[in-house]
Design an enzyme around this catalytic site. Structure first.
Site: not given
Ligand code: BMP
Length: 261
Positions: A91, A94, A147, A216-217
């Site tokens: 991710k 910078d 998410s 996470q559903g």
């Protein structure tokens, strides 16, 4: 050498799957031999599920203890041996010179694609990553909507564009994925409506990687009917008593939802 998107498509054809394994194992730091156990367990799970997945995603949980040019190399070699594309979930977020070096290190180590955060912007930020990726013929994947619930605060905020129009941040990021030439976008499986909207913007040319299924559903059918191309799945596979069976079941559920294979 196949470029990232071609390698992925080849694996979809060969393994009949759309599952990217998030290999986020994390035995307790300080436990006797924890690094060796982490490596051994990660390699074992990978060997059990490799025929049911189309790629592997690694993040800091493995990178930090195992080290990019140390023990992690063995895992990187395994992924390459199975012919699977390898994604670094850093991710990246910078300024250009650090982005540039981080990207170089990851590509030199054998990663096929990096996940980056578009909040940092293009000029003097992500331009460096796309440029290094081009030199190495590797991929760049943009976070468009995450998410977790807090994603709403950033990716879900309303922004006023130059011409005065009010848009959602994720719509702007999806447009940037197109104009920057990204090789994929990440949109959480917990947000099928947002997947649908992002799909309208990016179309079929840019795959949507969707994490958040299961633990996470997120629901497979909803995410894939909305336009997801790949599911990124971690705990539902590596914490399962039978990772191979779980990977196969997830693969089959996705294929059922997509009405193919
Ligand atoms: P799990 O299936 O165990 O919930 O793991 C999801 C994986 O996807 C993790 O590796 C996490 O870092 C990643 N991820 C996520 O969960 N949501 C996002 O929005 C972006 C991610 O990269």
């Amino acid at each position: 050498m196949l470029v990232f998107s071609e390698k992925l498509k080849k694996c979809v054809r060969e393994n009949g799957s759309r599952v990217v394994l998030a290999l986020d194992l994390s035995p307790s730091v300080g436990e006797k031999d924890f690094k060796r156990r982490l490596l051994v367990k990660s390699r074992r799970i990978l060997s059990e599920v490799e025929e049911h997945i189309v790629g592997v995603k690694i993040n800091f949980q493995l990178l930090l203890p195992l080290g990019l040019f140390d023990d992690l190399r063995l895992l990187i070699e395994d992924v390459s041996h199975y012919g699977l594309p390898l994604i670094m979930d850093c991710k990246l977020n910078d300024v250009e010179h650090t982005n540039e070096w981080a990207s170089r290190y990851f590509f030199e180590a054998g990663f096929d694609a990096l996940i980056v955060n578009p909040f940092v912007g293009w000029k003097g930020g992500l331009d460096a990553v796309f440029s290094v990726a081009k030199d190495y013929e590797k991929g760049v994947i943009l976070l468009v909507y995450m998410s977790h619930p807090g994603a709403e605060e950033g990716y879900g905020q309303r922004v006023v564009r130059d011409e005065g129009a009010v848009r959602f941040q994720y719509e702007v990021f999806a447009e940037k994925a197109k104009s920057w030439g990204a090789d994929g976008v990440v949109v959480g499986a917990t947000q099928p409506k947002i997947i649908e909207r992002v799909f309208e913007i990016v179309g079929r040319k840019i795959p949507i990687f969707s994490p958040g299924i299961g633990s996470q559903g997120g629901v497979i059918g909803e995410a894939f009917r909305a336009g997801a191309t790949y599911a990124i799945v971690g705990r539902s596979i590596y914490q399962s008593e039978d990772p191979k069976r779980s990977a196969k079941e997830i693969k089959e559920k996705i294929n059922e939802a997509m009405g193919q294979f």
